[in-house]
Design a protein around this motif. Structure first.
Motif, PDB file in Angstrom:
ATOM      1  N   ALA A  22       0.834  -1.207   0.000  1.00 40.34           N
ATOM      2  CA  ALA A  22       0.000   0.000   0.000  1.00 40.34           C
ATOM      3  C   ALA A  22       0.868   1.256   0.000  1.00 40.34           C
ATOM      4  O   ALA A  22       0.566   2.233  -0.704  1.00 40.34           O
TER       5      ALA A  22
ATOM      6  N   ALA B 292       0.894   4.053  -2.874  1.00 41.71           N
ATOM      7  CA  ALA B 292       0.614   5.447  -2.520  1.00 41.71           C
ATOM      8  C   ALA B 292       1.759   6.354  -2.968  1.00 41.71           C
ATOM      9  O   ALA B 292       1.535   7.477  -3.438  1.00 41.71           O
TER      10      ALA B 292
ATOM     11  N   TYR C 119      -3.684   5.555  -5.850  1.00 39.98           N
ATOM     12  CA  TYR C 119      -4.358   5.517  -4.560  1.00 39.98           C
ATOM     13  C   TYR C 119      -5.443   4.440  -4.469  1.00 39.98           C
ATOM     14  O   TYR C 119      -5.718   3.957  -3.375  1.00 39.98           O
ATOM     15  N   GLU C 120      -6.040   4.055  -5.599  1.00 43.05           N
ATOM     16  CA  GLU C 120      -7.037   2.987  -5.543  1.00 43.05           C
ATOM     17  C   GLU C 120      -6.392   1.658  -5.150  1.00 43.05           C
ATOM     18  O   GLU C 120      -6.886   0.939  -4.283  1.00 43.05           O
TER      19      GLU C 120
ATOM     20  N   PHE D  72      -5.360   1.738  -1.501  1.00 49.32           N
ATOM     21  CA  PHE D  72      -6.473   1.511  -0.593  1.00 49.32           C
ATOM     22  C   PHE D  72      -6.816   0.022  -0.502  1.00 49.32           C
ATOM     23  O   PHE D  72      -7.016  -0.510   0.593  1.00 49.32           O
TER      24      PHE D  72
ATOM     25  N   ALA E 287      -6.473  -2.212   2.798  1.00 51.43           N
ATOM     26  CA  ALA E 287      -7.654  -2.911   3.316  1.00 51.43           C
ATOM     27  C   ALA E 287      -7.374  -4.403   3.465  1.00 51.43           C
ATOM     28  O   ALA E 287      -7.763  -5.020   4.468  1.00 51.43           O
TER      29      ALA E 287
END
Length: 84
Positions: free
Chosen positions: A32, A36, A41-42, A45, A49
């Protein structure tokens, strides 16, 4: 084998499962961060998660083991009281 303390693990399989979840959670966090940093960013995320889900599964596994040992202790205490 992969567990830090003997009191936390009853068998080697349980240790490996908990260690697996923690490794996957760490990998999810690192992936992640890389996404980033690249500005995607998708994917960041989704990776974060997935890492969080792995951490929650590890915590759930530890809680299940803790509750089972607590229930065994309560059962032993009840058996001692009725046996006296």
């Amino acid at each position: 084998m992969l567990c830090a303390g003997r009191s936390r693990c009853n068998g080697a399989g349980e240790c490996e499962v908990k260690t697996l979840w923690m490794i996957l959670a760490g990998v999810g966090g690192v992936v992640a961060a890389v996404f980033a940093f690249r500005g995607d960013y998708e994917k960041a995320f989704v990776s974060a998660a997935a890492g969080a889900v792995c951490w929650i599964l590890n915590y759930r596994w530890q809680l299940r083991e803790s509750l089972a040992s607590h229930e065994e202790q309560i059962q032993e205490d009840e058996d001692e009281e009725t046996g006296s």
